[in-house]
Write a protein that holds these residues in place. Structure first.
Motif, PDB file in Angstrom:
ATOM      1  N   ALA A  24       0.856  -1.191   0.000  1.00  0.00           N
ATOM      2  CA  ALA A  24       0.000   0.000   0.000  1.00  0.00           C
ATOM      3  C   ALA A  24       0.884   1.231   0.000  1.00  0.00           C
ATOM      4  O   ALA A  24       1.518   1.561   0.996  1.00  0.00           O
ATOM      5  CB  ALA A  24      -0.904   0.006   1.227  1.00  0.00           C
ATOM      6  N   ALA A  25       0.977   1.904  -1.138  1.00  0.00           N
ATOM      7  CA  ALA A  25       1.825   3.101  -1.253  1.00  0.00           C
ATOM      8  C   ALA A  25       1.185   4.262  -0.523  1.00  0.00           C
ATOM      9  O   ALA A  25      -0.021   4.440  -0.539  1.00  0.00           O
ATOM     10  CB  ALA A  25       2.021   3.450  -2.721  1.00  0.00           C
ATOM     11  N   GLN A  26       2.022   5.048   0.158  1.00  0.00           N
ATOM     12  CA  GLN A  26       1.523   6.232   0.842  1.00  0.00           C
ATOM     13  C   GLN A  26       1.460   7.391  -0.128  1.00  0.00           C
ATOM     14  O   GLN A  26       2.441   7.736  -0.766  1.00  0.00           O
ATOM     15  CB  GLN A  26       2.448   6.597   2.007  1.00  0.00           C
ATOM     16  CG  GLN A  26       2.358   5.618   3.161  1.00  0.00           C
ATOM     17  CD  GLN A  26       3.128   6.109   4.353  1.00  0.00           C
ATOM     18  OE1 GLN A  26       3.941   7.019   4.248  1.00  0.00           O
ATOM     19  NE2 GLN A  26       2.874   5.537   5.501  1.00  0.00           N
ATOM     20  N   ALA A  27       0.283   7.980  -0.225  1.00  0.00           N
ATOM     21  CA  ALA A  27       0.128   9.137  -1.105  1.00  0.00           C
ATOM     22  C   ALA A  27       0.818  10.333  -0.477  1.00  0.00           C
ATOM     23  O   ALA A  27       0.701  10.568   0.721  1.00  0.00           O
ATOM     24  CB  ALA A  27      -1.345   9.419  -1.333  1.00  0.00           C
ATOM     25  N   SER A  33       3.285  13.051   3.718  1.00  0.00           N
ATOM     26  CA  SER A  33       2.405  11.916   3.508  1.00  0.00           C
ATOM     27  C   SER A  33       0.979  12.276   3.903  1.00  0.00           C
ATOM     28  O   SER A  33       0.731  12.942   4.901  1.00  0.00           O
ATOM     29  CB  SER A  33       2.887  10.727   4.346  1.00  0.00           C
ATOM     30  OG  SER A  33       1.928   9.694   4.332  1.00  0.00           O
ATOM     31  N   ALA A  34       0.016  11.776   3.095  1.00  0.00           N
ATOM     32  CA  ALA A  34      -1.387  12.044   3.386  1.00  0.00           C
ATOM     33  C   ALA A  34      -1.859  11.274   4.601  1.00  0.00           C
ATOM     34  O   ALA A  34      -2.921  11.560   5.144  1.00  0.00           O
ATOM     35  CB  ALA A  34      -2.250  11.679   2.174  1.00  0.00           C
ATOM     36  N   THR A  35      -1.085  10.265   5.031  1.00  0.00           N
ATOM     37  CA  THR A  35      -1.490   9.473   6.183  1.00  0.00           C
ATOM     38  C   THR A  35      -0.650   9.783   7.419  1.00  0.00           C
ATOM     39  O   THR A  35      -0.830   9.148   8.448  1.00  0.00           O
ATOM     40  CB  THR A  35      -1.372   7.975   5.850  1.00  0.00           C
ATOM     41  OG1 THR A  35      -0.025   7.689   5.458  1.00  0.00           O
ATOM     42  CG2 THR A  35      -2.309   7.594   4.721  1.00  0.00           C
ATOM     43  N   ALA A  36       0.272  10.733   7.332  1.00  0.00           N
ATOM     44  CA  ALA A  36       1.145  11.061   8.460  1.00  0.00           C
ATOM     45  C   ALA A  36       0.548  12.194   9.283  1.00  0.00           C
ATOM     46  O   ALA A  36      -0.165  13.055   8.772  1.00  0.00           O
ATOM     47  CB  ALA A  36       2.532  11.452   7.962  1.00  0.00           C
ATOM     48  N   ASP A  37       0.849  12.181  10.575  1.00  0.00           N
ATOM     49  CA  ASP A  37       0.420  13.263  11.452  1.00  0.00           C
ATOM     50  C   ASP A  37       1.384  14.443  11.317  1.00  0.00           C
ATOM     51  O   ASP A  37       2.546  14.276  10.950  1.00  0.00           O
ATOM     52  CB  ASP A  37       0.400  12.790  12.911  1.00  0.00           C
ATOM     53  CG  ASP A  37      -0.539  11.608  13.118  1.00  0.00           C
ATOM     54  OD1 ASP A  37      -1.539  11.519  12.382  1.00  0.00           O
ATOM     55  OD2 ASP A  37      -0.263  10.772  13.996  1.00  0.00           O
ATOM     56  N   LEU A  38       0.876  15.619  11.632  1.00  0.00           N
ATOM     57  CA  LEU A  38       1.691  16.832  11.586  1.00  0.00           C
ATOM     58  C   LEU A  38       2.024  17.252  13.014  1.00  0.00           C
ATOM     59  O   LEU A  38       1.127  17.489  13.825  1.00  0.00           O
ATOM     60  CB  LEU A  38       0.938  17.954  10.866  1.00  0.00           C
ATOM     61  CG  LEU A  38       1.641  19.321  10.819  1.00  0.00           C
ATOM     62  CD1 LEU A  38       2.927  19.225  10.014  1.00  0.00           C
ATOM     63  CD2 LEU A  38       0.711  20.377  10.224  1.00  0.00           C
ATOM     64  N   GLN A  39       3.325  17.336  13.336  1.00  0.00           N
ATOM     65  CA  GLN A  39       3.773  17.753  14.655  1.00  0.00           C
ATOM     66  C   GLN A  39       4.444  19.113  14.553  1.00  0.00           C
ATOM     67  O   GLN A  39       5.348  19.301  13.736  1.00  0.00           O
ATOM     68  CB  GLN A  39       4.770  16.745  15.241  1.00  0.00           C
ATOM     69  CG  GLN A  39       4.203  15.349  15.448  1.00  0.00           C
ATOM     70  CD  GLN A  39       5.174  14.439  16.169  1.00  0.00           C
ATOM     71  OE1 GLN A  39       5.976  14.896  16.982  1.00  0.00           O
ATOM     72  NE2 GLN A  39       5.118  13.158  15.887  1.00  0.00           N
ATOM     73  N   VAL A  52      -0.035  18.206  17.841  1.00  0.00           N
ATOM     74  CA  VAL A  52      -0.063  17.101  16.884  1.00  0.00           C
ATOM     75  C   VAL A  52      -1.441  17.082  16.221  1.00  0.00           C
ATOM     76  O   VAL A  52      -2.448  16.857  16.880  1.00  0.00           O
ATOM     77  CB  VAL A  52       0.215  15.751  17.559  1.00  0.00           C
ATOM     78  CG1 VAL A  52       0.298  14.637  16.512  1.00  0.00           C
ATOM     79  CG2 VAL A  52       1.499  15.816  18.376  1.00  0.00           C
ATOM     80  N   ILE A  53      -1.458  17.343  14.915  1.00  0.00           N
ATOM     81  CA  ILE A  53      -2.699  17.316  14.146  1.00  0.00           C
ATOM     82  C   ILE A  53      -2.761  15.965  13.447  1.00  0.00           C
ATOM     83  O   ILE A  53      -1.982  15.684  12.540  1.00  0.00           O
ATOM     84  CB  ILE A  53      -2.755  18.462  13.126  1.00  0.00           C
ATOM     85  CG1 ILE A  53      -2.598  19.812  13.847  1.00  0.00           C
ATOM     86  CG2 ILE A  53      -4.059  18.425  12.332  1.00  0.00           C
ATOM     87  CD1 ILE A  53      -2.506  20.995  12.902  1.00  0.00           C
ATOM     88  N   SER A 423      13.762   5.771   6.966  1.00  0.00           N
ATOM     89  CA  SER A 423      12.326   5.731   6.713  1.00  0.00           C
ATOM     90  C   SER A 423      11.822   7.150   6.483  1.00  0.00           C
ATOM     91  O   SER A 423      11.177   7.742   7.361  1.00  0.00           O
ATOM     92  CB  SER A 423      11.590   5.094   7.904  1.00  0.00           C
ATOM     93  OG  SER A 423      12.077   3.799   8.163  1.00  0.00           O
ATOM     94  N   PRO A 424      12.097   7.731   5.314  1.00  0.00           N
ATOM     95  CA  PRO A 424      11.731   9.127   5.079  1.00  0.00           C
ATOM     96  C   PRO A 424      10.229   9.367   5.055  1.00  0.00           C
ATOM     97  O   PRO A 424       9.788  10.494   5.242  1.00  0.00           O
ATOM     98  CB  PRO A 424      12.356   9.419   3.705  1.00  0.00           C
ATOM     99  CG  PRO A 424      12.500   8.083   3.056  1.00  0.00           C
ATOM    100  CD  PRO A 424      12.781   7.122   4.165  1.00  0.00           C
ATOM    101  N   ASP A 425       9.424   8.309   4.814  1.00  0.00           N
ATOM    102  CA  ASP A 425       7.986   8.490   4.743  1.00  0.00           C
ATOM    103  C   ASP A 425       7.324   8.398   6.116  1.00  0.00           C
ATOM    104  O   ASP A 425       6.123   8.632   6.239  1.00  0.00           O
ATOM    105  CB  ASP A 425       7.356   7.434   3.822  1.00  0.00           C
ATOM    106  CG  ASP A 425       7.760   7.642   2.369  1.00  0.00           C
ATOM    107  OD1 ASP A 425       8.158   8.776   2.043  1.00  0.00           O
ATOM    108  OD2 ASP A 425       7.696   6.680   1.597  1.00  0.00           O
ATOM    109  N   GLN A 426       8.088   8.006   7.129  1.00  0.00           N
ATOM    110  CA  GLN A 426       7.505   7.839   8.444  1.00  0.00           C
ATOM    111  C   GLN A 426       7.486   9.155   9.206  1.00  0.00           C
ATOM    112  O   GLN A 426       8.390   9.973   9.072  1.00  0.00           O
ATOM    113  CB  GLN A 426       8.299   6.799   9.251  1.00  0.00           C
ATOM    114  CG  GLN A 426       8.269   5.407   8.626  1.00  0.00           C
ATOM    115  CD  GLN A 426       6.863   4.846   8.525  1.00  0.00           C
ATOM    116  OE1 GLN A 426       6.083   4.958   9.471  1.00  0.00           O
ATOM    117  NE2 GLN A 426       6.530   4.258   7.396  1.00  0.00           N
ATOM    118  N   PRO A 427       6.461   9.377  10.013  1.00  0.00           N
ATOM    119  CA  PRO A 427       6.414  10.610  10.797  1.00  0.00           C
ATOM    120  C   PRO A 427       7.470  10.586  11.896  1.00  0.00           C
ATOM    121  O   PRO A 427       8.010   9.523  12.217  1.00  0.00           O
ATOM    122  CB  PRO A 427       4.993  10.579  11.386  1.00  0.00           C
ATOM    123  CG  PRO A 427       4.641   9.127  11.444  1.00  0.00           C
ATOM    124  CD  PRO A 427       5.302   8.506  10.233  1.00  0.00           C
TER     125      PRO A 427
END
Length: 478
Positions: A24-27, A33-39, A52-53, A423-427
């Motif tokens: 499952a690719a992260q958009a 990332s569309a699935t990552a939280d914003l801190q 944390v949004i 892991s650049p795509d990880q929050p």
């Protein structure tokens, strides 16, 4: 003739197996990332907070906002509001800050796109811009499922031909079509990790006013921003709160810079030190309007204070801007207000909380122009501390300044930095997880010989600790 049973069942099993193995690719949009939280760190209302949004999977839908408060906590009732910049829809909530730790509020969003989260308490207000991004499938995903669907339909017609005895003249072409569809879908699925993800709903479009360089800047980046600094009162004194306002303007157009993006879990990292190094603040001004950032502090020492602000503009690199202001000595008795602020009862942040532990250098005598490893062994109650928490996405921070104020450096702890690069795509790591330490390691290269002021920072028990030290660097061999 119709498809043999073994072909039919093996084809169906192959389809299900490949679907199960498709990653499952992260958009993403502009690296977010569309699935990552914003801190985002915020120095607000006398508290050091991390807001944390949480990403919402669909709209309309709930928006969870967590506020992590670091000790000492000044008790506040924090009003939260979120609105869509395009639609103006508003949702509100409230959080009571009383103890260090995490507090949550659930708001609601009705559409994807750019939003603004408001924090308010009394006369203070912070405006946090963010985007609601909703993942959506990429074109190649539709192709995969479509091809498997065609193969499944052909397999069903093959079963029907066996059952009722029709379509026999088309059995061989039908088998070939099933094979082609399965091969095409399987090949695309196996290569999906190398295919571009879709742009999530709500992401900025190319050429939009926010998130793309359309203000006359050169392709591939934006011009540097300029800093204007002012204080209120204009002549700050020790022991009394001072409000510092930073205005960032575009070096090309002169307009306010309102395109900062999250950079190591903050929009604006600001380090303020007294010229002699007695005052030290690593804080995060809140956005109060386009290009405007504000924070309130209490200074302990008189004299010239130096401000270094780090940030990153959209579609551009990181930048450092500097400023300074002078603090006068207050009349006798005033510094006691700074002590009250340290206890958590005053109106503004004051002195840092000092940590404990030992610091070692490798090599033991640093040489200018050569990397040196600075290791901090953190202790708590006389024992090695293995429960450090990430702060700003990292296990530790090292800040360097020379006595002449001509040089400033800021690097992160090696282990946590390496984990992010893998892991650049990880929050960034969650600040509620206490599993770092006791060893914090940094690599730094001092540019010239001399004596440097160094501060190492880490978090433990939702409290930020600072370990000050000095490093003397010798001149390298020619």
């Amino acid at each position: 003739m119709p498809l043999p049973k073994v072909v039919r069942w093996s084809s169906a099993l192959l389809a299900m197996l490949v679907l199960a193995l498709v990653p499952a690719a992260q958009a993403q949009a502009h690296g977010v990332s569309a699935t990552a939280d914003l801190q985002l760190a915020q120095t607000f209302a006398g508290n050091e907070l991390t807001v944390v949004i949480r990403r919402t999977p669909e709209v309309p839908g709930p928006l969870l906002v967590d506020v992590i408060a670091h000790a000492p906590v000044r008790a506040r009732s924090l009003e939260l509001g979120v609105r869509s910049v395009e639609l103006g829809a508003l949702s509100a909530g409230e959080i009571a800050l009383s103890d260090a730790g995490i507090q949550s509020a659930q708001l609601r969003v009705t559409a994807a796109g750019i939003h603004e989260l408001t924090l308010r308490t009394g006369s203070e207000q912070a405006l946090i811009p963010f985007r609601v991004l909703v993942p959506k499938p990429a074109g190649w995903e539709f192709f995969i499922y479509g091809a498997f669907g065609v193969a499944g339909l052909l397999i069903l017609t093959g079963i029907a031909s066996t059952t009722i005895g029709v379509l026999r003249p088309f059995a061989v072409p039908q088998a070939l079509l099933v094979l082609v569809a399965l091969v095409a879908a399987s090949t695309t699925a196996m290569l999906s990790k190398d295919l571009p993800p879709s742009t999530p709903e709500g992401a900025p479009e190319v050429g939009s006013a926010r998130g793309d360089p359309t203000d006359g800047s050169a392709p591939g980046g934006r011009p540097y921003a300029n800093l204007t600094l002012r204080t209120e009162p204009a002549k700050p004194v020790t022991g009394k709160p001072v409000t510092i306002t930073l205005l960032l303007t575009d070096g090309n157009t002169g307009r306010p810079v309102d395109d900062l993006v999250a950079h190591h879990a903050a929009l604006l990292h600001t380090v303020i030190t007294g010229e002699a190094g007695k005052d030290f603040h690593h804080v995060h001004p809140v956005r109060t309007g386009p290009g405007l950032y504000r924070l309130q502090l209490t200074m302990r020492s008189p004299g010239r204070h130096l401000l270094y602000a780090e940030f990153e503009r959209a579609d551009s690199g990181a930048q450092l801007v500097t400023g300074s202001f002078v603090v006068d000595r207050a009349p006798t008795g005033q510094p006691r207000r700074a002590a009250a602020a340290r206890r958590g009862t005053g109106p503004a942040l004051s002195a840092p909380e000092y940590g404990t532990g030992s610091i070692q250098l490798s090599p033991g005598k640093p040489v200018a122009g050569r990397p040196v490893t600075i290791a901090a062994h953190v202790t708590a109650d006389g024992r090695p501390a293995t429960d450090l928490q990430p702060w700003l996405g990292m296990a530790g921070h090292l800040i360097v300044r020379d006595p002449e104020s001509a040089f400033f450096g800021h690097v992160h702890e090696l282990t946590s930095m390496a984990a992010q690069s893998r892991s650049p795509d990880q929050p960034p790591p969650d600040e509620t997880v206490a599993a770092e330490g006791p060893e914090l390691r940094f690599t730094f290269t001092f540019p010239a010989a001399g004596r440097y002021l160094v501060w190492i920072q880490y978090a433990r028990g939702f409290r930020i600790y600072t370990v000050p030290t000095t490093v003397t660097v010798s001149k390298g061999q020619p």
